[in-house]
Design a protein around this motif. Structure first.
Motif, PDB file in Angstrom:
ATOM      1  N   LEU A  98     -35.746   4.642 -74.827  1.00 27.67           N
ATOM      2  CA  LEU A  98     -36.070   5.825 -74.029  1.00 27.67           C
ATOM      3  C   LEU A  98     -36.476   6.997 -74.918  1.00 27.67           C
ATOM      4  CD1 LEU A  98     -33.079   5.736 -71.516  1.00 27.67           C
ATOM      5  CD2 LEU A  98     -35.411   4.926 -71.139  1.00 27.67           C
ATOM      6  N   LYS A  99     -36.127   6.895 -76.206  1.00 25.65           N
ATOM      7  CA  LYS A  99     -36.283   8.037 -77.101  1.00 25.65           C
ATOM      8  C   LYS A  99     -37.726   8.554 -77.209  1.00 25.65           C
ATOM      9  CE  LYS A  99     -34.531   9.619 -81.533  1.00 25.65           C
ATOM     10  NZ  LYS A  99     -33.812   9.205 -82.740  1.00 25.65           N
ATOM     11  N   PRO A 100     -38.739   7.690 -77.373  1.00 24.73           N
ATOM     12  CA  PRO A 100     -40.104   8.221 -77.473  1.00 24.73           C
ATOM     13  C   PRO A 100     -40.484   9.070 -76.257  1.00 24.73           C
ATOM     14  CG  PRO A 100     -40.073   5.916 -78.111  1.00 24.73           C
ATOM     15  CD  PRO A 100     -38.703   6.233 -77.594  1.00 24.73           C
ATOM     16  N   TYR A 101     -40.098   8.623 -75.058  1.00 25.79           N
ATOM     17  CA  TYR A 101     -40.446   9.417 -73.879  1.00 25.79           C
ATOM     18  C   TYR A 101     -39.654  10.727 -73.847  1.00 25.79           C
ATOM     19  CZ  TYR A 101     -41.179  11.174 -69.246  1.00 25.79           C
ATOM     20  OH  TYR A 101     -41.497  12.011 -68.212  1.00 25.79           O
ATOM     21  N   LEU A 102     -38.366  10.668 -74.250  1.00 21.69           N
ATOM     22  CA  LEU A 102     -37.553  11.894 -74.266  1.00 21.69           C
ATOM     23  C   LEU A 102     -38.197  12.938 -75.178  1.00 21.69           C
ATOM     24  CD1 LEU A 102     -33.916  10.456 -74.448  1.00 21.69           C
ATOM     25  CD2 LEU A 102     -35.009  11.593 -72.515  1.00 21.69           C
ATOM     26  N   ILE A 103     -38.722  12.488 -76.322  1.00 21.53           N
ATOM     27  CA  ILE A 103     -39.357  13.423 -77.260  1.00 21.53           C
ATOM     28  C   ILE A 103     -40.689  13.904 -76.677  1.00 21.53           C
ATOM     29  CG2 ILE A 103     -40.242  13.721 -79.597  1.00 21.53           C
ATOM     30  CD1 ILE A 103     -38.325  11.482 -80.471  1.00 21.53           C
ATOM     31  N   PHE A 104     -41.448  12.980 -76.113  1.00 21.47           N
ATOM     32  CA  PHE A 104     -42.730  13.342 -75.494  1.00 21.47           C
ATOM     33  C   PHE A 104     -42.533  14.440 -74.444  1.00 21.47           C
ATOM     34  CE2 PHE A 104     -45.202  12.836 -71.597  1.00 21.47           C
ATOM     35  CZ  PHE A 104     -46.487  13.082 -72.053  1.00 21.47           C
ATOM     36  N   GLY A 105     -41.479  14.319 -73.653  1.00 24.34           N
ATOM     37  CA  GLY A 105     -41.270  15.247 -72.537  1.00 24.34           C
ATOM     38  C   GLY A 105     -40.390  16.442 -72.862  1.00 24.34           C
TER      39      GLY A 105
ATOM     40  N   THR B  19     -49.531  19.400 -79.397  1.00 22.29           N
ATOM     41  CA  THR B  19     -48.267  19.525 -78.670  1.00 22.29           C
ATOM     42  C   THR B  19     -47.276  18.448 -79.131  1.00 22.29           C
ATOM     43  OG1 THR B  19     -49.455  20.385 -76.757  1.00 22.29           O
ATOM     44  CG2 THR B  19     -47.224  19.594 -76.371  1.00 22.29           C
ATOM     45  N   MET B  20     -47.772  17.209 -79.233  1.00 22.95           N
ATOM     46  CA  MET B  20     -46.884  16.119 -79.637  1.00 22.95           C
ATOM     47  C   MET B  20     -46.418  16.275 -81.076  1.00 22.95           C
ATOM     48  SD  MET B  20     -46.182  14.723 -77.071  1.00 22.95           S
ATOM     49  CE  MET B  20     -46.776  15.541 -75.604  1.00 22.95           C
ATOM     50  N   ALA B  21     -47.284  16.849 -81.918  1.00 22.79           N
ATOM     51  CA  ALA B  21     -46.880  17.083 -83.308  1.00 22.79           C
ATOM     52  C   ALA B  21     -45.647  17.985 -83.342  1.00 22.79           C
ATOM     53  CB  ALA B  21     -48.032  17.720 -84.089  1.00 22.79           C
ATOM     54  N   THR B  22     -45.666  19.069 -82.516  1.00 26.04           N
ATOM     55  CA  THR B  22     -44.526  19.983 -82.544  1.00 26.04           C
ATOM     56  C   THR B  22     -43.278  19.331 -81.942  1.00 26.04           C
ATOM     57  OG1 THR B  22     -45.123  20.954 -80.403  1.00 26.04           O
ATOM     58  CG2 THR B  22     -45.981  22.034 -82.369  1.00 26.04           C
ATOM     59  N   ARG B  23     -43.464  18.345 -81.057  1.00 30.24           N
ATOM     60  CA  ARG B  23     -42.290  17.707 -80.449  1.00 30.24           C
ATOM     61  C   ARG B  23     -41.748  16.577 -81.313  1.00 30.24           C
ATOM     62  NH1 ARG B  23     -44.170  17.835 -74.057  1.00 30.24           N
ATOM     63  NH2 ARG B  23     -44.046  20.092 -73.905  1.00 30.24           N
ATOM     64  N   PHE B  24     -42.638  15.806 -81.952  1.00 32.69           N
ATOM     65  CA  PHE B  24     -42.187  14.625 -82.700  1.00 32.69           C
ATOM     66  C   PHE B  24     -41.801  14.924 -84.148  1.00 32.69           C
ATOM     67  CE2 PHE B  24     -43.882  12.345 -79.104  1.00 32.69           C
ATOM     68  CZ  PHE B  24     -43.109  11.197 -79.054  1.00 32.69           C
ATOM     69  N   LEU B  25     -42.381  15.995 -84.729  1.00 31.05           N
ATOM     70  CA  LEU B  25     -42.181  16.233 -86.163  1.00 31.05           C
ATOM     71  C   LEU B  25     -40.718  16.216 -86.614  1.00 31.05           C
ATOM     72  CD1 LEU B  25     -43.991  16.641 -88.640  1.00 31.05           C
ATOM     73  CD2 LEU B  25     -43.629  19.103 -88.401  1.00 31.05           C
ATOM     74  N   PRO B  26     -39.810  16.961 -85.942  1.00 34.96           N
ATOM     75  CA  PRO B  26     -38.410  16.939 -86.411  1.00 34.96           C
ATOM     76  C   PRO B  26     -37.820  15.530 -86.443  1.00 34.96           C
ATOM     77  CG  PRO B  26     -38.725  18.689 -84.821  1.00 34.96           C
ATOM     78  CD  PRO B  26     -39.982  17.866 -84.799  1.00 34.96           C
TER      79      PRO B  26
END
Lengths: 232, 111
Positions: A98-105, B19-26
């Motif tokens: 679930l983690k990729p979607y949690l980060i995406f959202g 947007t995804m860069a700022t969410r996934f980077l950490p």
């Protein structure tokens, strides 16, 4: 397990249901007024899922083609998500697929609810946070679609309804405040953000505010960690 | 519209990527299977209250306190939310009442 998590998560998202439907409808109407077909706001809400950013993206689409400035502006506007990620590193641990979607959202609302909500005992934390995030996105996409398709038929005077988001953040800030043992960080965030807003103005204050908060919390690390040990 | 469809798709893709860069980077920098540096762990603990403070201020970024309605509807709305929440501590009640009061103020009183 999923059913129980859904039922536990849903009430937490009710304020977002009101806020996102409204803001999403406003966004859909806005896109419609700029001459975009409904597929634009719907796909943008699905893939970008960042409210204020999508309004800015609409303006980008009407300006001259410049992908480099598009990405730079996006990173600047959404830089606050970096702080959400840092805050959720621990909470998102062990959420598996679930983690990729949690980060995406991880938008403002998903962050603030998933961070402050106390997941009831016996409820799977990962699925709880998944449903909070997915419901938020559902409301946002549905709102955008309704606004884009039927915006011109809405008669009810909705002026001021967007205040529900302000009310949500105020309430979540208060909840966090009541749960904290000390309020150094909360007051630092409020004061430095307000100061930054006064100095830099509404369109440029977030990055300076983030840097100031980061510096202040770094400088206060030793006293703050000592405070934590004393009270816990 | 001046852009071609391809240019529009590229522009939207850039916004998605940014947007995804700022969410996934950490999460990419500090993966769960490795020990997170103590300083970053400390930030993860102390940042949230400050970030919620930032979000509250963020909501007021476009309110003008020196002209127009002087931010009075916003201040009254927030006061209703805060007082009710201190009194009843019921999230839905605090938010609904504050929003209704604010809507009445901007639609009927300060219009």
């Amino acid at each position: 397990m999923k059913r129980k998590a859904f039922l536990a998560a849903f009430p937490h998202t009710l304020p977002i249901l009101a806020g996102f439907l409204f803001l999403g409808i406003a966004y859909g109407i806005y896109m419609h007024s700029l001459g975009f077909s409904a597929i634009y706001p719907i796909l943008m809400s699905l893939f970008i899922f960042a409210g204020s950013m999508e309004f800015v993206a609409a303006a980008m689409l009407l300006a001259a083609f410049n992908p480099f400035s598009a990405i730079l502006l996006t990173v600047m506007i959404n830089a606050r998500h970096l702080f959400y990620g840092l805050s959720m590193l621990d909470r998102y641990k062990g959420t598996g697929r679930l983690k990729p979607y949690l980060i995406f959202g991880l938008c403002d609302e998903s962050f603030s609810i998933n961070y402050t909500a106390k997941v009831p005992a016996g409820i799977d934390k990962g699925w709880f946070m998944f449903f909070v995030t997915a419901l938020n996105q559902l409301y946002w996409v549905a709102g955008s679609a309704i606004g884009a398709l039927f915006g011109s038929y809405i008669q009810f005077n909705t002026e001021g309804l967007g205040f529900v988001m302000t009310a949500l953040f105020v309430v979540l800030f208060m909840e966090q405040w009541m749960n904290d043992k000390h309020h150094t960080s909360a007051m630092t965030g409020l004061a430095l953000s307000a100061l930054s807003l006064i100095i830099f103005g509404s369109s440029h204050f977030i990055i300076p505010a983030m840097i100031a908060i980061l510096l202040a919390l770094t400088v206060m690390r030793q006293p703050l960690e000592r405070k934590d040990e004393l009270v816990s | 519209m001046t852009m071609t469809l391809t240019q529009q798709i590229i522009t939207i893709a850039m916004v998605v990527f940014g947007t995804m860069a700022t969410r996934f980077l950490p999460f990419l920098l500090f993966p769960a299977n490795r020990t997170t540096p103590l300083y970053v762990q400390y930030l993860g603990r102390v940042l949230p209250p400050a970030v919620l403070g930032l979000l509250v201020i963020y909501c007021f970024k476009d309110v003008t306190f020196t002209a127009g309605t002087f931010g009075i509807p916003e201040l009254i709305g927030v006061t209703v939310v805060a007082v009710l929440h201190l009194w009843k501590r019921n999230m839905m009640l605090s938010m609904a009442a504050g929003t209704v009061v604010y809507m009445v103020l901007v639609q009927a009183v300060f219009s």
